[in-house]
Enzyme design. Structure first.
Site, short mmCIF file in Angstrom:
data_model
loop_
_atom_site.label_atom_id
_atom_site.label_comp_id
_atom_site.label_asym_id
_atom_site.label_seq_id
_atom_site.Cartn_x
_atom_site.Cartn_y
_atom_site.Cartn_z
N HIS B 147 41.63 41.98 41.07
CA HIS B 147 42.18 41.08 40.06
C HIS B 147 43.70 41.00 40.22
O HIS B 147 44.35 42.03 40.35
CB HIS B 147 41.82 41.60 38.66
CG HIS B 147 42.02 40.59 37.60
ND1 HIS B 147 40.98 40.00 36.94
CD2 HIS B 147 43.14 40.03 37.10
CE1 HIS B 147 41.46 39.12 36.07
NE2 HIS B 147 42.77 39.13 36.15
N HIS B 149 47.29 41.37 39.91
CA HIS B 149 48.12 42.15 38.99
C HIS B 149 49.23 42.86 39.74
O HIS B 149 49.14 43.09 40.94
CB HIS B 149 47.26 43.18 38.25
CG HIS B 149 46.79 44.31 39.11
ND1 HIS B 149 45.78 44.17 40.04
CD2 HIS B 149 47.20 45.60 39.20
CE1 HIS B 149 45.59 45.32 40.64
NE2 HIS B 149 46.44 46.21 40.17
#
Ligand code: ZN
Ligand code: ZN
Ligand code: ZN
Lengths: 64, 334
Positions: B147, B149
């Site tokens: 994800h 980030h």
């Protein structure tokens, strides 16, 4: 090379910041911007539902 | 447990963080702890159903604002101190399959504003001397959570790499009266062969002294020390050049390009750092589409990097992959 980055700049609304506290006491801050609908406001009930087991897989986080 | 142990040979702190919380609930196989929590779904780190950009304290931090006492007692030779600081995770987007490179430039501009806010807030903490904003991206760097980030470490000291840049910058300023990075930017622009992209406020280049084949530095053309010194036009310019460089990285081998991205700003220890100059450094581990650069004996044991490529050639490759950045043009600019 100056042309490689064009200058037609769109608008992004003003930044808003909403600080919440997770069940284990850590903070989580939501940043929203004026051009978008703000994220639904979390109620105390929502936050209290969150058990300490939540997101246990985040143990991986130390290796990111 | 998180504590700082002194490395007397190098004169620097090593963080020892051994927390391993027991995993009592096994999440589903495709579970991502950084996605928003779906209604009725397994809870993630983010309780709400959506977010734009979110920042939270790392569940397993190597530095804590309220750290426990060290597990061992220090000695005169081996000082020990609590690992006091803050470790944050910055979620760039709720879109699990995205990357910073494929986000619209507007989202990167929002991120620069969030970075600025984090720098200001964490830097104001009395126990924080340095706010370090960075991203590790890709399995080649050891990242297991895909994800999109980044992370922020707020250190209770100025970290050694930055301290060395500060010392070099201070010495250069003392000897010449000029800023070292201003001089580097001027030299890179004058030469031109290593410039990858530029706009009114920033220039991106493979530095003359690159240690990694596709190392890229992004520096502000104006002499400033931190994100908080930038005006809105400069933050937009920063978003544009980051988008240009990140998208060029992805086009290089037609794959999602792994990298470490680090922001080098002034310390927040109250000292005067007018001689220093904000910049961002990218260290990509790839030498080719399939070959990694390993940090081996010379790099790790002696500190001398061996780069088997020419910065001028690698910059030309990257420059050929830079496309115009369009506001309002949406995401996935690959
Ligand atoms: Zn996700
Ligand atoms: Zn400068
Ligand atoms: Zn630097």
């Amino acid at each position: 090379m100056k042309d490689e980055v064009s200058a037609e700049r769109g608008s992004v609304g003003e930044m808003h910041k909403r600080r919440t506290t997770l069940a284990d006491g850590r903070y989580l801050i939501y940043y929203t911007f004026g051009d978008e609908r703000p994220a639904a406001r979390g109620s105390e009930e929502d936050e209290s539902k969150r058990g300490p087991e939540a997101g246990a897989e985040a143990e991986e986080e130390r290796r990111v | 447990m998180s504590e700082l142990r002194w490395h007397p040979l190098l004169g620097e702190w090593v963080a020892t963080a051994t927390d391993r919380q027991e995993r009592t609930f096994l999440p589903p196989a495709d579970f991502c702890p950084l996605c928003p929590t779906k209604p009725g779904g397994f809870p993630t780190e983010v309780p709400e159903e959506t977010y734009d950009i979110a920042v939270f304290e790392n569940r397993f931090p190597s530095l804590k604002s309220d750290p426990p006492a060290p597990a061992v007692e220090g000695t005169e030779l081996y000082p020990v101190r609590p690992g006091r600081g803050v470790c944050e995770v910055v979620l760039y987007t709720p879109n699990h399959t995205s990357t910073l490179a494929s986000e619209p430039v507007e989202q990167i501009y929002k991120l620069t504003q969030v970075w600025t806010d984090r720098f200001r807030e964490l830097g104001a903490l009395p126990f924080v001397d340095y706010v370090f904003i960075f991203e590790n991206k890709g399995e080649a760097i050891g990242v297991t959570l895909h994800h999109p980030h980044g992370q922020i470490y707020a250190y209770p000291f100025v970290p050694p790499r930055v301290a060395r840049e500060l010392a070099q910058s201070r010495a250069h300023h003392g000897a010449t009266g000029r800023c070292l990075v201003c001089d580097i930017v001027a030299e890179e622009k004058r030469d031109g062969r290593r410039v990858v992209a530029e706009n009114e406020s920033f220039v991106a280049y493979v530095p003359f002294f690159a240690r990694y084949p596709y190392e890229v530095h992004v520096a502000s053309t104006r002499h400033l020390q931190a994100l908080t010194d930038m005006g809105d036009e400069e933050l937009r310019g920063l978003a544009e050049i980051l988008k240009a460089v990140l998208a060029a990285f992805d086009r290089l081998f037609d794959l999602s390009f792994p990298y470490m991205m680090v922001l080098h700003q002034r310390p927040t220890d109250g000292g005067a750092y007018d001689f220093y100059h904000f910049h961002i450094e990218f260290y990509p581990p790839l030498r080719t589409a399939t070959k990694l650069k390993y940090l081996a004996g010379s790099e790790t044991g002696a500190g001398m990097f061996i780069n088997d490529t020419l910065a001028e050639e690698k910059a030309a490759e990257l420059r050929g992959k830079v496309l115009p950045v369009v506001w309002g043009g949406g995401g996935d600019g690959r």
